[in-house]
Design an enzyme around this catalytic site. Structure first.
Site, mmCIF file in Angstrom:
data_model
loop_
_atom_site.group_PDB
_atom_site.id
_atom_site.type_symbol
_atom_site.label_atom_id
_atom_site.label_comp_id
_atom_site.label_asym_id
_atom_site.label_seq_id
_atom_site.Cartn_x
_atom_site.Cartn_y
_atom_site.Cartn_z
ATOM 1 C CG ASN A 27 -0.464 0.663 2.409
ATOM 2 O OD1 ASN A 27 -0.429 1.888 2.501
ATOM 3 N ND2 ASN A 27 0.000 -0.137 3.362
ATOM 4 C CB CYS A 34 4.052 6.645 7.565
ATOM 5 S SG CYS A 34 3.116 6.331 6.061
HETATM 6 C C1 LIG Z 1 -4.118 -0.276 3.575
HETATM 7 C C2 LIG Z 1 -3.253 -0.028 4.778
HETATM 8 C C3 LIG Z 1 -3.224 1.248 5.340
HETATM 9 C C4 LIG Z 1 -2.435 1.490 6.464
HETATM 10 N N1 LIG Z 1 -2.433 2.742 7.005
HETATM 11 C C5 LIG Z 1 -1.725 2.971 8.139
HETATM 12 C C6 LIG Z 1 -1.772 4.252 8.756
HETATM 13 O O1 LIG Z 1 -2.482 5.172 8.318
HETATM 14 N N2 LIG Z 1 -1.002 4.443 9.870
HETATM 15 C C7 LIG Z 1 -0.228 3.451 10.409
HETATM 16 O O2 LIG Z 1 0.430 3.673 11.436
HETATM 17 N N3 LIG Z 1 -0.187 2.215 9.855
HETATM 18 C C8 LIG Z 1 -0.904 1.960 8.731
HETATM 19 N N4 LIG Z 1 -0.868 0.706 8.166
HETATM 20 C C9 LIG Z 1 -0.025 -0.364 8.772
HETATM 21 C C10 LIG Z 1 -0.845 -1.289 9.671
HETATM 22 O O3 LIG Z 1 -1.419 -0.589 10.763
HETATM 23 C C11 LIG Z 1 0.013 -2.469 10.213
HETATM 24 O O4 LIG Z 1 1.043 -1.935 11.054
HETATM 25 C C12 LIG Z 1 0.674 -3.271 9.104
HETATM 26 O O5 LIG Z 1 -0.182 -3.388 7.990
HETATM 27 C C13 LIG Z 1 1.059 -4.693 9.574
HETATM 28 O O6 LIG Z 1 -0.069 -5.436 9.979
HETATM 29 P P1 LIG Z 1 -0.879 -6.443 8.999
HETATM 30 O O7 LIG Z 1 0.135 -7.351 8.362
HETATM 31 O O8 LIG Z 1 -1.834 -7.162 9.912
HETATM 32 O O9 LIG Z 1 -1.575 -5.609 7.988
HETATM 33 C C14 LIG Z 1 -1.653 0.426 7.024
HETATM 34 C C15 LIG Z 1 -1.694 -0.844 6.452
HETATM 35 C C16 LIG Z 1 -2.488 -1.084 5.343
HETATM 36 C C17 LIG Z 1 -2.525 -2.478 4.758
#
Ligand SMILES: Cc1cc2nc3c(=O)[nH]c(=O)nc-3n(C[C@H](O)[C@H](O)[C@H](O)COP(=O)(O)O)c2cc1C
Length: 303
Positions: A69, A130
């Site tokens: 993303n 980020c």
């Molecule tokens: C579509 C998307 C948008 C995300 N937006 C943010 C965000 O705005 N701020 C943030 O700290 N992490 C953001 N993340 C990261 C997630 O909070 C998480 O730390 C990361 O995806 C790992 O977890 P997962 O494998 O369960 O997705 C985003 C992840 C995805 C997939």
């Protein structure tokens, strides 16, 4: 009676499972799919001081076992959040952390000053990790010295629970975790996404305008497990793990390695009801494994 309560700073989580930032929206979108009185809680998508448009399309691409993303922190700004979103979410029966992102330290300070006297949320997850926004080309999270000057004084601004979200992309994250503990942060969220990219072979160009994007989902779970293990050796405050959580055993794996709770991100896009379902599955799995109190599991890895 199975015990699943976890304490992080002043916050008690009924279940050690939270919706992750960016994948939980403002929480209200998930209400249709989950009974919030039965889950741990959620972290809002990142809020910035001023409205932020986000990156050009495409912003999302599915990969094998994961998702890339490049959203770029799109949101309407803190003032809009206070007037329009906080009143909607303040009475939800679960823990709520506000994820705050910023480009200058003064922006973070202004946001906390505007938010802190208000009710309806439990604390902040400060996002210096980020991968999809550049600050002079450098992530805030890439050096311990940068992070120290950014974060000093933040603890004095709030008595609410204070989490720091870190990137897995920099070796300094472990040192920054230690510095945050010394500064009085209540916990570390680890990990954010991994920096990756994708190429369009027809046009021979990067798929994402920023070239890079953040990789999440099941593909990153083994990497984040190892990173949580390494972070556990560095700090003693709670770690909230994130990275590819889909099943109750994923939750247990992270907790055995030392996480106090987990966040679910990408899986929410696949199965929006996963938070409530995972809380039920976790209790069933604890019964199978004769675990009475989830706290006894934290950091119980045999080395
Ligand atoms: C579509 C998307 C948008 C995300 N937006 C943010 C965000 O705005 N701020 C943030 O700290 N992490 C953001 N993340 C990261 C997630 O909070 C998480 O730390 C990361 O995806 C790992 O977890 P997962 O494998 O369960 O997705 C985003 C992840 C995805 C997939």
């Amino acid at each position: 009676m199975i015990k699943t309560h976890i304490r992080i700073g002043k916050t008690i989580l009924k279940k050690p499972i939270l919706g992750a930032s960016g994948c939980s929206g403002w929480g209200n979108e998930l209400l249709r799919f989950n009974d919030f009185s039965k889950i741990g809680g959620f972290v809002t998508k990142s809020i910035t001081l001023n409205e932020k448009k986000g990156n050009e399309m495409p912003r999302i691409m599915e990969t094998y076992g994961g998702l890339l993303n490049s959203i770029g922190l799109e949101n309407r700004g803190v003032d809009y959040f206070i007037k329009n979103i906080l009143p909607e979410i303040k009475d939800m029966e679960c823990v709520k952390f506000l994820n705050l992102a910023f480009f200058e330290k003064s922006e973070l300070e202004k946001m906390i000053a505007m938010l802190d006297s208000r009710e309806g949320f439990d604390g902040y997850e400060i996002n210096i990790s980020c991968p999809n926004v550049a600050h002079g080309g450098i992530s805030f999270n890439s050096s311990a010295a940068d992070a120290t000057s950014l974060l000093s004084g933040v603890r004095k601004m709030t008595e609410k629970t204070l989490l720091l979200k870190l990137s897995p992309a920099f070796e300094d994250s472990f040192e920054i975790g230690r510095i945050a503990e010394d500064m009085g942060f209540d916990g570390i969220t680890f990990t954010n996404t991994y920096i990756g990219t994708a190429v369009d072979v027809k046009s021979r160009s990067f798929v994402f305008k920023n070239k890079q994007a953040g990789l999440s989902g099941p593909a990153i779970k083994p990497l984040s497990l190892m990173n949580v293990h390494k972070m556990r050796k560095k700090i003693s405050i709670p770690i909230i793990a994130a990275g590819g959580v889909r099943t109750a055993d994923d939750v247990l794996e992270y907790m055995i390695l030392g996480a106090s709770a987990v966040q679910v991100g990408t899986q929410l896009l696949v199965r929006p009801s996963v938070l409530e379902e995972l809380c039920v599955e976790l209790e069933e799995r604890m019964k199978d494994l004769k675990i009475e109190d989830i706290n006894e599991l934290i950091g119980s890895i045999k080395e």
